[in-house]
Scaffold this motif. Structure first.
Motif, PDB file in Angstrom:
ATOM      1  N   ASP A 247     142.927 112.035  67.058  1.00  0.00           N
ATOM      2  CA  ASP A 247     142.467 110.944  66.204  1.00  0.00           C
ATOM      3  C   ASP A 247     143.533 109.848  66.170  1.00  0.00           C
ATOM      4  OD1 ASP A 247     140.031 112.045  65.504  1.00  0.00           O
ATOM      5  OD2 ASP A 247     140.865 113.164  63.824  1.00  0.00           O
TER       6      ASP A 247
ATOM      7  N   PRO B 111     144.148 104.451  61.759  1.00  0.00           N
ATOM      8  CA  PRO B 111     142.803 103.935  62.022  1.00  0.00           C
ATOM      9  C   PRO B 111     142.648 102.509  61.497  1.00  0.00           C
ATOM     10  CG  PRO B 111     142.755 105.667  60.356  1.00  0.00           C
ATOM     11  CD  PRO B 111     144.152 105.582  60.852  1.00  0.00           C
TER      12      PRO B 111
ATOM     13  N   TYR C  63     137.146 102.387  58.658  1.00  0.00           N
ATOM     14  CA  TYR C  63     136.865 103.740  59.148  1.00  0.00           C
ATOM     15  C   TYR C  63     137.504 104.772  58.232  1.00  0.00           C
ATOM     16  CZ  TYR C  63     135.338 101.274  63.231  1.00  0.00           C
ATOM     17  OH  TYR C  63     134.670 100.422  64.075  1.00  0.00           O
TER      18      TYR C  63
ATOM     19  N   TRP D 158     134.234 110.972  61.954  1.00  0.00           N
ATOM     20  CA  TRP D 158     134.492 109.619  61.479  1.00  0.00           C
ATOM     21  C   TRP D 158     133.235 108.996  60.882  1.00  0.00           C
ATOM     22  CZ3 TRP D 158     139.197 107.648  60.953  1.00  0.00           C
ATOM     23  CH2 TRP D 158     140.233 108.290  61.619  1.00  0.00           C
TER      24      TRP D 158
ATOM     25  N   ALA E  27     130.043 105.001  62.890  1.00  0.00           N
ATOM     26  CA  ALA E  27     131.382 105.145  63.466  1.00  0.00           C
ATOM     27  C   ALA E  27     131.331 106.012  64.717  1.00  0.00           C
ATOM     28  CB  ALA E  27     132.323 105.762  62.444  1.00  0.00           C
TER      29      ALA E  27
ATOM     30  N   LYS F 147     134.039 107.496  67.879  1.00  0.00           N
ATOM     31  CA  LYS F 147     135.358 107.602  68.494  1.00  0.00           C
ATOM     32  C   LYS F 147     135.189 107.855  69.977  1.00  0.00           C
ATOM     33  CE  LYS F 147     138.240 111.215  68.728  1.00  0.00           C
ATOM     34  NZ  LYS F 147     139.160 112.295  68.368  1.00  0.00           N
TER      35      LYS F 147
ATOM     36  N   LEU G 212     138.153 103.519  67.894  1.00  0.00           N
ATOM     37  CA  LEU G 212     137.044 103.602  66.946  1.00  0.00           C
ATOM     38  C   LEU G 212     136.229 102.326  67.020  1.00  0.00           C
ATOM     39  CD1 LEU G 212     138.918 105.112  63.875  1.00  0.00           C
ATOM     40  CD2 LEU G 212     137.401 106.290  65.454  1.00  0.00           C
TER      41      LEU G 212
END
Length: 133
Positions: free
Chosen positions: A30, A34, A38, A45, A55, A57, A71
């Motif tokens: 991750d 971010p 988000y 997410w 959302a 990723k 993202l």
């Protein structure tokens, strides 16, 4: 003989194929920081409060050949622009000015007109700044 052995060794040759032999990874860590909009949950997410969308990723390979998370899909909620009414039968005086997403304002008939009152609605999750009430 040495000549026969040299002739038997083939130089390395990369042949193009319709399928790429090496593909980018689908999973990566991750993002450490971010971007706004988000929020990480136990299910993955999602868009943070004040944002709308879905959302997502994805993992992309950087120029340094590292799988980096990206993202996308969340945009800030936008207020609706004021309701434009022409004519003299509708009273939308309570709907002046912009309205936040997921809000309503009452609309009535102006005297001498009669009818059923209603509401103008700025939709939940509105991300279009040009949406009219």
């Amino acid at each position: 003989t040495a000549e026969a052995a040299a002739a038997a060794v083939q130089p390395f040759r990369y042949e193009e194929s319709p399928e790429r032999p090496c593909k980018e990874v689908e999973e990566c860590s991750d993002p450490a920081n971010p971007p706004r909009g988000y929020r990480r949950t136990m299910f993955g997410w999602t868009c943070a409060a004040g944002y709308s969308g879905r959302a997502e990723k994805t993992c992309r390979t950087s120029l340094q050949c590292v799988a980096e998370p990206t993202l996308s899909g969340c945009v800030p909620l936008q207020p609706c622009v004021p309701l434009t009414i022409s004519g003299c039968e509708i009273d939308a005086s309570d709907c002046q000015g912009s309205r936040p997403a997921n809000s309503t304002c009452p609309i009535r008939c102006k005297p001498p007109f009669e009818g059923i009152a209603g509401f103008a609605i700025c939709p939940e999750g509105n991300a279009d700044p040009m949406t009219e009430l």
